[in-house]
Design a protein around this motif. Sequence first.
Motif, PDB file in Angstrom:
ATOM      1  N   ILE A 171      33.640  27.518  45.935  1.00  0.00           N
ATOM      2  CA  ILE A 171      33.927  29.175  45.314  1.00  0.00           C
ATOM      3  C   ILE A 171      33.091  29.660  45.062  1.00  0.00           C
ATOM      4  N   THR A 172      32.452  29.611  44.352  1.00  0.00           N
ATOM      5  CA  THR A 172      31.229  30.910  43.801  1.00  0.00           C
ATOM      6  C   THR A 172      30.961  31.135  45.244  1.00  0.00           C
ATOM      7  N   SER A 173      29.853  30.883  45.985  1.00  0.00           N
ATOM      8  CA  SER A 173      29.684  31.580  46.628  1.00  0.00           C
ATOM      9  C   SER A 173      30.522  32.503  48.080  1.00  0.00           C
ATOM     10  N   GLY A 174      31.679  32.154  47.845  1.00  0.00           N
ATOM     11  CA  GLY A 174      32.348  33.086  48.462  1.00  0.00           C
ATOM     12  C   GLY A 174      32.468  33.996  48.153  1.00  0.00           C
ATOM     13  N   LEU A 175      32.442  34.232  47.035  1.00  0.00           N
ATOM     14  CA  LEU A 175      32.744  35.356  45.666  1.00  0.00           C
ATOM     15  C   LEU A 175      31.108  36.704  45.817  1.00  0.00           C
ATOM     16  N   VAL A 176      30.023  35.794  46.791  1.00  0.00           N
ATOM     17  CA  VAL A 176      28.776  36.995  46.559  1.00  0.00           C
ATOM     18  C   VAL A 176      29.260  38.092  47.417  1.00  0.00           C
ATOM     19  N   PRO A 177      30.093  38.130  48.810  1.00  0.00           N
ATOM     20  CA  PRO A 177      30.350  39.772  49.841  1.00  0.00           C
ATOM     21  C   PRO A 177      31.355  40.228  48.847  1.00  0.00           C
ATOM     22  N   GLY A 178      32.435  39.528  47.703  1.00  0.00           N
ATOM     23  CA  GLY A 178      32.487  40.978  47.669  1.00  0.00           C
ATOM     24  C   GLY A 178      31.999  41.457  46.600  1.00  0.00           C
ATOM     25  N   LEU A 179      31.139  40.256  45.487  1.00  0.00           N
ATOM     26  CA  LEU A 179      29.567  41.243  45.107  1.00  0.00           C
ATOM     27  C   LEU A 179      28.810  42.934  45.253  1.00  0.00           C
ATOM     28  N   ALA A 180      28.344  42.048  46.676  1.00  0.00           N
ATOM     29  CA  ALA A 180      27.026  42.837  47.294  1.00  0.00           C
ATOM     30  C   ALA A 180      27.910  44.190  47.887  1.00  0.00           C
ATOM     31  N   ASN A 181      28.871  43.626  47.866  1.00  0.00           N
ATOM     32  CA  ASN A 181      30.291  44.952  48.267  1.00  0.00           C
ATOM     33  C   ASN A 181      30.257  46.215  47.155  1.00  0.00           C
ATOM     34  N   ALA A 214      21.488  50.457  55.224  1.00  0.00           N
ATOM     35  CA  ALA A 214      21.773  49.496  53.537  1.00  0.00           C
ATOM     36  C   ALA A 214      23.255  49.834  53.684  1.00  0.00           C
ATOM     37  N   ASP A 215      24.200  49.848  53.595  1.00  0.00           N
ATOM     38  CA  ASP A 215      25.295  49.180  52.568  1.00  0.00           C
ATOM     39  C   ASP A 215      25.451  47.994  54.276  1.00  0.00           C
ATOM     40  N   VAL A 216      25.947  48.918  55.229  1.00  0.00           N
ATOM     41  CA  VAL A 216      26.199  47.455  56.842  1.00  0.00           C
ATOM     42  C   VAL A 216      25.397  46.493  56.375  1.00  0.00           C
ATOM     43  N   ALA A 252      25.480  39.492  53.151  1.00  0.00           N
ATOM     44  CA  ALA A 252      25.884  38.300  52.492  1.00  0.00           C
ATOM     45  C   ALA A 252      27.021  38.145  52.832  1.00  0.00           C
ATOM     46  N   GLU A 253      27.927  38.280  54.250  1.00  0.00           N
ATOM     47  CA  GLU A 253      29.141  37.487  54.655  1.00  0.00           C
ATOM     48  C   GLU A 253      27.729  35.755  55.255  1.00  0.00           C
ATOM     49  N   ARG A 254      27.006  36.985  56.124  1.00  0.00           N
ATOM     50  CA  ARG A 254      26.758  35.422  56.848  1.00  0.00           C
ATOM     51  C   ARG A 254      25.765  33.926  55.553  1.00  0.00           C
ATOM     52  N   ALA A 255      25.251  34.607  54.576  1.00  0.00           N
ATOM     53  CA  ALA A 255      24.633  33.860  53.802  1.00  0.00           C
ATOM     54  C   ALA A 255      25.245  33.353  52.662  1.00  0.00           C
ATOM     55  N   ALA A 256      26.893  34.042  52.935  1.00  0.00           N
ATOM     56  CA  ALA A 256      27.476  32.688  51.986  1.00  0.00           C
ATOM     57  C   ALA A 256      28.460  31.606  52.764  1.00  0.00           C
ATOM     58  N   SER A 257      28.404  32.117  54.369  1.00  0.00           N
ATOM     59  CA  SER A 257      29.005  31.127  54.842  1.00  0.00           C
ATOM     60  C   SER A 257      28.310  30.040  54.978  1.00  0.00           C
ATOM     61  N   SER A 258      26.781  30.802  55.200  1.00  0.00           N
ATOM     62  CA  SER A 258      25.311  29.322  55.645  1.00  0.00           C
ATOM     63  C   SER A 258      25.542  28.404  54.470  1.00  0.00           C
ATOM     64  N   PHE A 259      25.795  28.696  53.149  1.00  0.00           N
ATOM     65  CA  PHE A 259      25.570  27.715  51.831  1.00  0.00           C
ATOM     66  C   PHE A 259      26.753  27.148  52.231  1.00  0.00           C
ATOM     67  N   GLN A 260      27.690  27.508  52.244  1.00  0.00           N
ATOM     68  CA  GLN A 260      28.870  26.854  52.339  1.00  0.00           C
ATOM     69  C   GLN A 260      28.753  25.861  53.028  1.00  0.00           C
ATOM     70  N   GLU A 261      27.693  25.921  54.220  1.00  0.00           N
ATOM     71  CA  GLU A 261      28.169  24.799  55.196  1.00  0.00           C
ATOM     72  C   GLU A 261      27.655  23.615  54.451  1.00  0.00           C
ATOM     73  N   TRP A 262      26.580  24.350  53.262  1.00  0.00           N
ATOM     74  CA  TRP A 262      25.077  23.035  52.888  1.00  0.00           C
ATOM     75  C   TRP A 262      26.260  22.374  51.543  1.00  0.00           C
ATOM     76  N   CYS A 263      27.519  23.089  51.436  1.00  0.00           N
ATOM     77  CA  CYS A 263      28.388  22.720  49.854  1.00  0.00           C
ATOM     78  C   CYS A 263      29.208  21.801  50.477  1.00  0.00           C
TER      79      CYS A 263
END
Length: 280
Positions: free
Chosen positions: A217-227, A236-238, A244-255
Amino acid sequence: MRTAGSAFFVLFALMLGVVALPSAWLASNVVAEDGFVQLTAPLADDAKFTGTLAGALAEEATASVELPPGVANAVEPVVRDVAQGIAQLPDFDRAWQDTLRRSHGLTFGGQEQLDSDSGGPAVFTLDVAPLVGLVTAELGGQFGVDVPEPERTLVNIGGTDPFDLGERAETAADLWPALAIAAGVGAVLALVLARRRSTTLALLGLGILLTGGVLWITSGLVPGLANQVGDESAVADVFKAALAERAASSFQEWCLAALAAGILLLVAGVVGRLLSGSRR
């Protein structure tokens, strides 16, 4: 006393495990160059990112050509056309991977750390010089001139970094094996001390389920915080949003893998408890 000791080591194992999992992910996908390239390479397929990047590359390439003002105005539309179609150029994949490896080296590889305009090191530094060189090489071929590739074309992402996040990520990545081993030892000690090992095994599985769910759940909040962290550069923004989207998705696979392990331990513990009860 044994029950209290077992409960302590269950908590000990879970606390270390909740730190070891993100640390291992950082080591594999951020600090390790190959893992970082594998994580970020698909950003080149993001149409929004490549479109924004093309505009920046066109500006940099126009400046690199160094033509007289009158000629530059005529050449600029050609430069923009080339930049917009950069993803279709034969050497694009090589230049993009070269960009990622250079950028990783600037941020994590111990190379010279460059300061942003605001006077401090950036959270991440993207060096797009290979991509600019690809555009200028294409222009040179069209106009019959030799245009050298710029040595560096830097885009600072995330503003200044007062907490030195890159160094902290490297430290966490170095610690994950010790954390994982300590968590495993704690789990074994919890089972050794337990009066009812099947119950303790089920509690370990339940704890892994809960901690894995919290991390997911926490990792899913990362893209919003990055924005919420603004950058002066549109690139840089894009890039930050897409990464952030890819990192969150990748870490959620580990979760999800951790959740699966928790379910297995929980089921094994419950089955063991039921079998021991039936034997009695």
